[in-house]
Design a protein around this motif. Structure first.
Motif, mmCIF file in Angstrom:
data_model
loop_
_atom_site.group_PDB
_atom_site.id
_atom_site.type_symbol
_atom_site.label_atom_id
_atom_site.label_comp_id
_atom_site.label_asym_id
_atom_site.label_seq_id
_atom_site.Cartn_x
_atom_site.Cartn_y
_atom_site.Cartn_z
ATOM 1 N N CYS A 293 47.627 37.095 35.690
ATOM 2 C CA CYS A 293 48.090 37.868 36.837
ATOM 3 C C CYS A 293 49.605 38.053 36.787
ATOM 4 C CB CYS A 293 47.680 37.157 38.125
ATOM 5 S SG CYS A 293 48.155 38.017 39.625
ATOM 6 N N THR A 294 50.317 36.997 36.437
ATOM 7 C CA THR A 294 51.775 37.082 36.329
ATOM 8 C C THR A 294 52.177 38.072 35.245
ATOM 9 O OG1 THR A 294 52.008 34.808 37.108
ATOM 10 C CG2 THR A 294 53.880 35.742 35.913
ATOM 11 N N SER A 295 51.471 38.072 34.124
ATOM 12 C CA SER A 295 51.759 39.029 33.055
ATOM 13 C C SER A 295 51.540 40.465 33.518
ATOM 14 C CB SER A 295 50.885 38.737 31.832
ATOM 15 O OG SER A 295 51.242 37.508 31.239
ATOM 16 N N ILE A 296 50.488 40.677 34.304
ATOM 17 C CA ILE A 296 50.228 42.021 34.827
ATOM 18 C C ILE A 296 51.341 42.442 35.777
ATOM 19 C CG2 ILE A 296 48.664 43.389 36.259
ATOM 20 C CD1 ILE A 296 46.357 41.745 35.118
ATOM 21 N N ILE A 297 51.782 41.517 36.619
ATOM 22 C CA ILE A 297 52.915 41.828 37.500
ATOM 23 C C ILE A 297 54.136 42.211 36.668
ATOM 24 C CG2 ILE A 297 54.544 40.897 39.197
ATOM 25 C CD1 ILE A 297 52.247 39.113 40.223
ATOM 26 N N GLY A 298 54.363 41.473 35.573
ATOM 27 C CA GLY A 298 55.477 41.797 34.686
ATOM 28 C C GLY A 298 55.382 43.213 34.142
ATOM 29 N N SER A 299 54.167 43.643 33.820
ATOM 30 C CA SER A 299 53.971 45.010 33.311
ATOM 31 C C SER A 299 54.309 46.045 34.374
ATOM 32 C CB SER A 299 52.527 45.194 32.850
ATOM 33 O OG SER A 299 52.219 44.329 31.773
ATOM 34 N N TYR A 300 53.895 45.780 35.598
ATOM 35 C CA TYR A 300 54.240 46.699 36.693
ATOM 36 C C TYR A 300 55.741 46.677 36.970
ATOM 37 C CZ TYR A 300 49.395 47.750 38.053
ATOM 38 O OH TYR A 300 48.092 48.205 38.084
ATOM 39 N N LEU A 301 56.350 45.485 36.932
ATOM 40 C CA LEU A 301 57.798 45.390 37.156
ATOM 41 C C LEU A 301 58.580 46.209 36.140
ATOM 42 C CD1 LEU A 301 58.515 41.611 37.948
ATOM 43 C CD2 LEU A 301 59.003 43.557 39.447
ATOM 44 N N ALA B 42 55.191 46.297 42.771
ATOM 45 C CA ALA B 42 54.795 45.749 41.465
ATOM 46 C C ALA B 42 53.987 44.467 41.631
ATOM 47 C CB ALA B 42 56.030 45.494 40.608
ATOM 48 N N ALA B 43 54.458 43.566 42.501
ATOM 49 C CA ALA B 43 53.744 42.308 42.723
ATOM 50 C C ALA B 43 52.384 42.547 43.356
ATOM 51 C CB ALA B 43 54.590 41.384 43.597
ATOM 52 N N LEU B 44 52.340 43.416 44.352
ATOM 53 C CA LEU B 44 51.075 43.731 45.016
ATOM 54 C C LEU B 44 50.106 44.406 44.043
ATOM 55 C CD1 LEU B 44 49.421 43.873 47.649
ATOM 56 C CD2 LEU B 44 50.520 46.076 48.102
ATOM 57 N N ALA B 45 50.619 45.314 43.238
ATOM 58 C CA ALA B 45 49.772 46.005 42.258
ATOM 59 C C ALA B 45 49.209 45.035 41.235
ATOM 60 C CB ALA B 45 50.575 47.103 41.559
ATOM 61 N N GLY B 46 50.040 44.110 40.764
ATOM 62 C CA GLY B 46 49.576 43.139 39.776
ATOM 63 C C GLY B 46 48.483 42.249 40.315
ATOM 64 N N ILE B 47 48.689 41.742 41.510
ATOM 65 C CA ILE B 47 47.702 40.842 42.116
ATOM 66 C C ILE B 47 46.414 41.594 42.431
ATOM 67 C CG2 ILE B 47 47.214 39.530 44.229
ATOM 68 C CD1 ILE B 47 50.204 38.609 44.061
ATOM 69 N N THR B 48 46.534 42.793 42.985
ATOM 70 C CA THR B 48 45.346 43.581 43.321
ATOM 71 C C THR B 48 44.567 43.967 42.070
ATOM 72 O OG1 THR B 48 46.436 44.435 45.308
ATOM 73 C CG2 THR B 48 44.536 45.655 44.494
ATOM 74 N N SER B 49 45.270 44.349 41.021
ATOM 75 C CA SER B 49 44.604 44.722 39.767
ATOM 76 C C SER B 49 43.813 43.555 39.198
ATOM 77 C CB SER B 49 45.637 45.205 38.745
ATOM 78 O OG SER B 49 46.302 46.356 39.187
ATOM 79 N N MET B 50 44.441 42.383 39.164
ATOM 80 C CA MET B 50 43.766 41.209 38.616
ATOM 81 C C MET B 50 42.568 40.815 39.479
ATOM 82 S SD MET B 50 43.829 39.107 36.090
ATOM 83 C CE MET B 50 42.976 37.590 35.671
#
Length: 278
Positions: free
Chosen positions: A207-215, A224-232
């Protein structure tokens, strides 16, 4: 529904920009983090030697620091890489895995917060409480208090998250049964995911890696944080729905989570996203 559309737009931005996401992460989940980043549309690099970390960070769109498997060598690389990222205005996300489990782990996490300007901190409730300054008991890196959306603890967790975000001038994301994401002003609660995800090591790291991708792809760190968490979380739901419950289990689930991230699209996000602004 409007915020779901913004997350869908952010996903499209990741896939258009293919951001390079530099990780210093832990060896238990490093392969999963690399694969989930690729599946979303980012490009992972896992360089952790202090002799190249600053050069590699300079090429990146975001920098992920994950303290899951600490050693003194990589701690210094985390700090130097984080400072270099700050110099270049490259967003940094910290995953304080297991903060509170040992004095050293807590000390390192607090040192990173003290020396590196962070865009996002993502952890479970125990980890965030520890960094905030509340003493907690935790058994290990995968252990944490559960956020119950109906309990007083949930209200307290939201207050801690907002205050901590204001102190850090960063987004604080507390993940659990209900996720809390705030920049100190706006606060979202996200209600996707499935409890079986806790049976797989690395879902938080991924999840943190996905947030990094959005960031690395959008300017809004809260989005970015919301998108990463929601995506995961949505990927976890989709993966569980696609399991053959008669013969498949957590090993297959992890592969299906990566597949679900790869196949994630606007329609799935808009239909499935369960997000409240408070």
């Amino acid at each position: 529904m409007e915020i779901n559309k913004k997350i869908a737009e952010a996903l499209n931005s990741v896939r258009e920009r293919n951001p390079l996401v530099h990780h210093i992460t832990n060896y238990v989940t490093v392969n999963d983090c690399a694969n989930i980043t690729l599946a979303l549309g980012g490009s992972p690099v896992m360089a952790d030697d202090i002799n190249e970390v600053c050069d590699m960070v300079s090429l990146a769109s975001a920098f992920v620091i994950n303290i899951g498997t600490l050693n003194s060598r990589t701690v210094e690389a985390m700090i130097e890489g984080g400072k270099r990222a700050n110099d270049l205005n490259i967003p940094v996300i910290l995953d304080p895995v297991g903060a509170g489990a040992t004095a050293y782990r807590t000390e390192v996490a607090k040192r990173i917060i003290g020396e590196v300007k962070l865009a996002v901190v993502r952890g479970n409730l125990s980890e965030v409480k520890t960094l905030y300054g509340i003493e907690v008991q935790t058994k290990g890196v995968d252990s944490g208090e559960i956020i119950d959306g109906n309990a007083d603890e949930f209200t307290i967790a939201k207050e801690i998250a907002k205050d901590f975000a204001n102190k850090l001038d960063a987004v604080v994301a507390i993940t659990g049964a209900v996720d809390i994401i705030t920049d100190g002003n706006t606060l979202y609660t996200a209600h996707n995911g499935h409890k079986i995800m806790a049976k797989i090591t690395g879902t938080g790291c991924m999840c943190t890696s996905i947030i990094g991708s959005y960031l690395g792809s959008v300017d809004n760190k809260l989005l970015a944080a919301l998108a990463g968490i929601t995506s995961m979380s949505i990927a976890g739901e989709v993966a569980y729905d696609n399991l053959d419950k008669t013969k498949e289990g957590t090993g297959t689930l992890k592969s299906k989570i990566i597949d679900a991230i790869y196949n994630l699209d606007d329609k799935v996000i808009i239909e499935r996203g369960k997000i409240n602004e408070e």
